[in-house]
Structures are given as C-alpha cells and as structure tokens.
Design a protein around this motif. Structure first.
Motif: not given
Length: 655
Positions: A585, A589, A609, A613, A618, A621-622
């Motif tokens: 991952y 990214i 992405r 994330l 995360k 951010d996702a």
C-alpha cells in the motif's frame, strides 16, 4: 503605285485590327458565360461533401476534432500555431484558418467542407487569370486550363478531405504570387515584386510545398522571353533564402515522423517505383481511372517487381526526350511539362517517406502545367481546322469536360466517411495494410466505442470486422512499426470482446516487434491484472501474485519509455492498483501520487489511493479522496458507498 499599295495595306491593317477588337469583345462576353458554367458545375460536383463528416481516424481528428488549439481565437492559441508542428508539418496560416472556420461554424464539418468548395472555385478563377496573363492571345487556353483544374477527379481528394485545405490555401497564395510576378514582368514595377514576396511567404506558411516558387519564377522568365540579366538572378535571392528557411523547417518537422518512413528498397526498385509514379501521374491526367486515397507500395518489394515498373523507367526517358524535342514547335509543351515537374518533384518519393507511392492531392498545383498543354493544343487545332470543323472540337472538349465532371462527382461520394474511403482503397488494393488498419480503427473507435457502445450485438459485430482488418494489416505491413501497431489494435479489439488471452498474445507480439511501444506494455499489464490475476487465478494465490507482478513490471517498463502524458497517468495509476492487490500500500500511494500530480482530475487514481489509505487505516485521508471523487464524477462506481464505508470506519475507530 507603291503609295497606293501602302495605303491599301494600311486600310486592311486597320480593318483587321477593328475586326479583332470586335472578336475579342464578343469573346469576352462568351467567356464569362463559359466560366459561369465551370463554376456552377464545380459547385454541383462538390456540394454533397457539405453533408459529410470529418474523417475519424485519418488526420481530421488531429487537425480538427481533437485539437483544442483551434477551438478558441485567443493570443495564446494563435501563438501556438506559429510555434508548434502539427502532423509533423509547420503550417501556421492553415491552422489559423482552421480556427477561424471553427469559430464561424462552431466546429461543424459542413462549414469546413463548404469553405473548401469556395476556395477551390476561387483557385480556379486564379488559374484562369494566370493563364490569361501568360497567354493573352488565347481565351481557349485559359478556359480549358481552368475548366480541367476545376473538375478533374484527381483534385477531389484536396477538396473533399478537410485535412487537405492546406493544399488549397497554399495554392491560393502560390497562384496570387505568380499573378503578381507576371504583373511585375510586364510593368517592371517593384511594387508587384513586393506583393509576390508577401504572397510567397504566406504560401510557405500554409504548406512547405510552396518552396519551389522561385524555380517557377525562373520558368516564367524563360517562357515570357525575359532577357537574361544579372538582375534577374539577384531579385530571386530573397525568394531562395525564404525557400531555404522553410525547407529547413520542413526537414526538422519531419524528423518527428520517423515512424512513417517508407519501406526499404534497393536502388533499382526505388528508381522503378518513382518512375512508375511519375508516369501514373501523367496517365491519370488524361485518363483518371482507378483513383485511390492510398497507392500502396507493391507487395513484391524485395523480389522482382512487375515488368510495368521497369518499363516506366523507359517511358520517363521518352517523355523527357519528347518534351525537349518539342522546342522545335515552340515553348508551350516544355513550359507546361517543366511546370509539372518543378511543382511535383518534392513529392515524387525521390527521398522515400510515408506508406504510399503517390497521392492524388499532390497534383493540385502541378496539373496546371499539363492542363496548359491541353489548352494550347486545343487552341492550335482550333486555329488550324476549317470553320465547319471547329464545332466538332468544341463538342469533343465538352465531352471531356462532362467525363471529368461525372468521374469527379462519383469520386466525391467516396469521401463521405472513413469506411467509404478505406473500403474503396481495399477494393482496389486488397494488400494495402494501411487501409486495412485505418478501416479497422474506424470500426473500433466510431462504431464499437461510440455509435453502438450500448448495443452488445452490433458492437461485437464491428469489433470482429475490425479484427479481420487488423489481421490483414499485420499480414501486409511493410514496416515493423505498422506491424506492431496492427497487433496492438488486434489486442485492443480482442480485449473489448473479453478475449483477454488473445489480447495478451497480441500485445506480446506487438512488444516483440517494437520493444519501445509503451502503450502495449500498459495494456498487456491490464490483461495480466484484470483477467489472469483477478479472474483466471483469483483463487490461486501463487499464480495470482505471479501475474500481478508481471502487470506491475509492464507498467514500470512503460514508464521508462517515451509515452504521452495521458499514458503516463494511466501507467502510474494502474501500477498503484497492482501494488494495492499485492498488499504494497505504501508503494501504491507513491505511484498514485505521481498520477495525481500529472492530472489532478484523474478519478481512478483517487479511487486507488483512497483504497490504499483505507487499508493503512488513514481514514481521514481516504475520506478526502472519496469526497474528491464525488466532486469530480458523482456517477463514479461505488464512490458514495466507499465514502460511507470510510465514514463508518471513522465512527467506529472513535468509539
């Protein structure tokens, strides 16, 4: 007695002069009617073209339909016309003309086609004016030259194909330049020489073929009996300098079209093919049959060519000898022949380039010389025969005019769309790989991907037809690049038919032939990831990882090659998706960030992405990525569902 004879002779001279003046006046009235017939006939021949589309897969797409530069008449756009090459050509005036047409007609093909027709009629007028100036004693010569120019079937390609407006535009300025030069020769006024120079530069800015004009000017000096003087050469120096500059620009621009280089030939094959093309041009001026949008190289290249090619070498020699011998009868034949040679010499494939041995559009200006010979021959016969036979000559020319007009009218229909154009070529030359490739491309890009995108049966029908064409294109390709492109398109069509294994094989063959074909690596990577890894071996972890690594390797290889901006974005995004599937991952990214830097509106990259994330927990951010997707494309599959999933995860993580 002598004084009476002188007086009688003077009276006869006056009467003869008066009679000629009346005859010329009557002729001038008659010629206007004849020209009107020519113009109306020309309009009728070409009017159906106003209903035609742009060609979807052959130049029109690059010049017009997908060219953002012509859609606005801003300074930045105009600047780009003068600083960029289009289709490996430098033609800023032509591009500016396209932009004006696009603005006037909102991009409608009918406006472009109608403009082409009007330009052709205008050029016909200029041909008449030019010939009238260099041959003022004969209305017939000017009329016949202009009439043949207007309706000859070999000129249909230049008029009916929007991409060839550059032919008519450069010809317009080229002819204006020659008209001004004849005015200069007759008046001696340098004002006309200045006009000649201005129109010459505009002609070069429309198409580089105009660079031969200084040689044509010298030919006019010879034909109009200009006495040789050092000033005659000195005044041409600026013109030759302009030719040199635009010639260098043309060479530089063509360096970007190496993929269109002609197939390899030995010297004897090269000479034979150039000779055959030269004789074919002359033959088709008289008998315009078997015309084609593409005249392919003979499939016998590398073997013994058909005898007609070698016979053409002898014919060229005989034609040249005849033209030289014709000086005994006057300058007309030699002048017309040299006009033809000078203006066609650059496209005779003496330096091989492109996939065709000749092209109808190349005759647009050169045939003026041949038609001039026709006109002078008719005029000579008309003056020689008895009055009772003159009508027969007029009827004979009328039949020729009708024959040319009828053939041109039928030829115009061929240019309705890509399918009609390339089917016509394939009917005449079944071994023409380029025509097979272009017709197959049209079947895919227009019928399958656009017109019948929602009709599975018809879409499949056109994809299968395209596969047949691409197989023939690969079979008959004379150059490795063409073969590689054919296999690539085969893979594309098979992929669309869900034949992923066949597609992967064809992409591999394309790569084997051309290891620098970046897009083939990208698409083969898609086959490995979308089918082999995630369908065929979805439950076989070992094979699945093997094909995911293969796909990642293909995307990485594509990124090391020369690919377009769009292809680079796709490669980075798909590489990120493959790494997601492999569980890398962080690496995913990194690649997806690169895709978004290049194109911050590429939804797939945000989606991949966001997934990476999310797997790294995360969530904030996702969430930002999935919200961005909804902003860019609310209809994107699972966008809302993924956003809600992330929101749910955020809520659960905070409990």
């Amino acid at each position: 007695m002598k004084s009476k004879e002188k007086k009688r002779s003077a009276n006869q001279s006056v009467r003869k002069k008066t009679s000629l003046q009346h005859e010329n006046a009557a002729g001038n009235e008659w010629i206007l009617g004849a020209l009107a017939v020519v113009f109306i006939t020309t309009l009728l021949i070409y009017f159906n073209a106003t209903k035609f589309h742009f060609l979807f897969s052959w130049d029109d797409n690059i010049y017009i339909t997908t060219n953002n530069d012509i859609r606005m008449l801003y300074w930045e756009n105009i600047k780009s016309f003068f600083t960029k090459f289009y289709m490996a050509n430098y033609q800023p005036v032509t591009m500016l003309f396209y932009a004006i047409e696009y603005k006037i007609g909102a991009g409608k093909a009918s406006v472009f086609h109608f403009t082409s027709i009007l330009m052709h009629i205008l050029n016909t007028s200029l041909v008449f004016v030019l010939i009238r100036k260099i041959s003022p004693a004969s209305l017939f010569t000017a009329l016949i030259t202009a009439a043949c120019f207007a309706v000859h079937p070999m000129h249909v390609e230049s008029v009916a194909w929007v991409s060839e407006q550059k032919d008519m535009l450069y010809s317009f300025f080229f002819l204006l330049s020659l008209v001004m030069y004849t005015n200069y020769l007759k008046s001696g006024s340098f004002r006309y020489l200045g006009y000649t120079a201005v129109f010459f530069v505009l002609s070069c800015l429309s198409k580089s073929a105009a660079v031969v004009l200084p040689l044509v000017m010298l030919l006019f000096d010879y034909y109009l009996n200009r006495k040789f003087h050092w000033r005659m050469l000195l005044e041409k120096v600026p013109f030759f300098m302009v030719s040199l500059v635009f010639g260098i620009i043309a060479i530089v621009s063509q360096n970007s079209a190496i993929q269109d280089m002609a197939p390899s030939m030995n010297i004897s094959e090269h000479v034979a093919i150039v000779s055959f093309s030269f004789i074919s041009y002359l033959f088709k001026a008289l008998i315009p049959v078997n015309l084609s949008a593409i005249y392919p190289y003979p499939p016998e290249l590398g073997q013994l060519l058909p005898a007609v090619y070698y016979l053409a070498i002898l014919c060229v020699g005989l034609v040249v000898l005849f033209a030289w011998y014709s000086r005994k009868w006057g300058k007309e034949v030699l002048f017309g022949f040299l006009f033809f040679v000078i203006t066609i010499i650059l496209v005779l494939q003496i330096i091989p380039a492109g996939a065709a041995t000749m092209a109808d559009r190349y005759t647009y200006i050169p045939y003026i010389g041949i038609f001039y010979i026709f006109g002078r021959l008719f005029d000579h016969l008309y003056m020689q025969v008895k009055s009772t036979h003159k009508t027969y000559l007029l009827v004979a020319f009328s039949f020729v005019f009708l024959f040319f007009s009828s053939a041109a009218y039928s030829r115009v229909k061929i240019w309705e769309n890509d399918e009609t154009v390339f089917s016509d070529v394939i009917n005449k030359y079944p071994f023409c790989g380029k025509a097979c490739f272009l017709r197959g491309s049209y079947d895919v890009m227009y019928y399958a991907d656009v017109l019948y995108a929602g009709d599975g049966l018809k879409k499949a029908q056109y994809l299968k037809a395209a596969i047949g064409d691409f197989e023939n294109a690969a079979k008959y390709a004379l150059m490795p690049m063409d073969k590689a492109r054919s296999y690539y398109n085969l893979g594309y069509a098979k992929f669309a038919l869900n034949d992923f294994q066949g597609a992967a094989r064809d992409y591999s063959e394309s790569i084997r032939i051309d290891s620098l074909y970046g897009n083939a690596f990208i698409n083969r990577g898609n086959c490995y990831r979308d089918y082999y890894a995630n369908v065929l071996y979805a439950s076989d972890s070992i094979n699945r990882k093997t094909y995911l690594r293969k796909s990642a390797s293909d995307y990485e290889k594509a990124l090391t090659l020369k690919i377009s901006r769009e292809e680079k974005v796709t490669a980075y995004s798909n590489l990120g998706a493959a790494k997601n599937d492999l569980g890398d991952y962080v690496g995913a990214i990194t690649n997806l960030n690169e895709a978004i830097i290049i194109d911050d509106k590429y939804v797939n990259a945000y989606n991949n992405r966001g997934a990476a994330l999310y797997m790294l927990k995360k969530y904030d951010d996702a969430l930002a990525d999935f919200i961005k997707i909804i902003e860019l494309n609310p209809q994107f599959p699972n966008a809302v569902k993924n956003r809600d999933l992330v929101l749910s995860s955020i809520t659960n993580s905070r409990k």
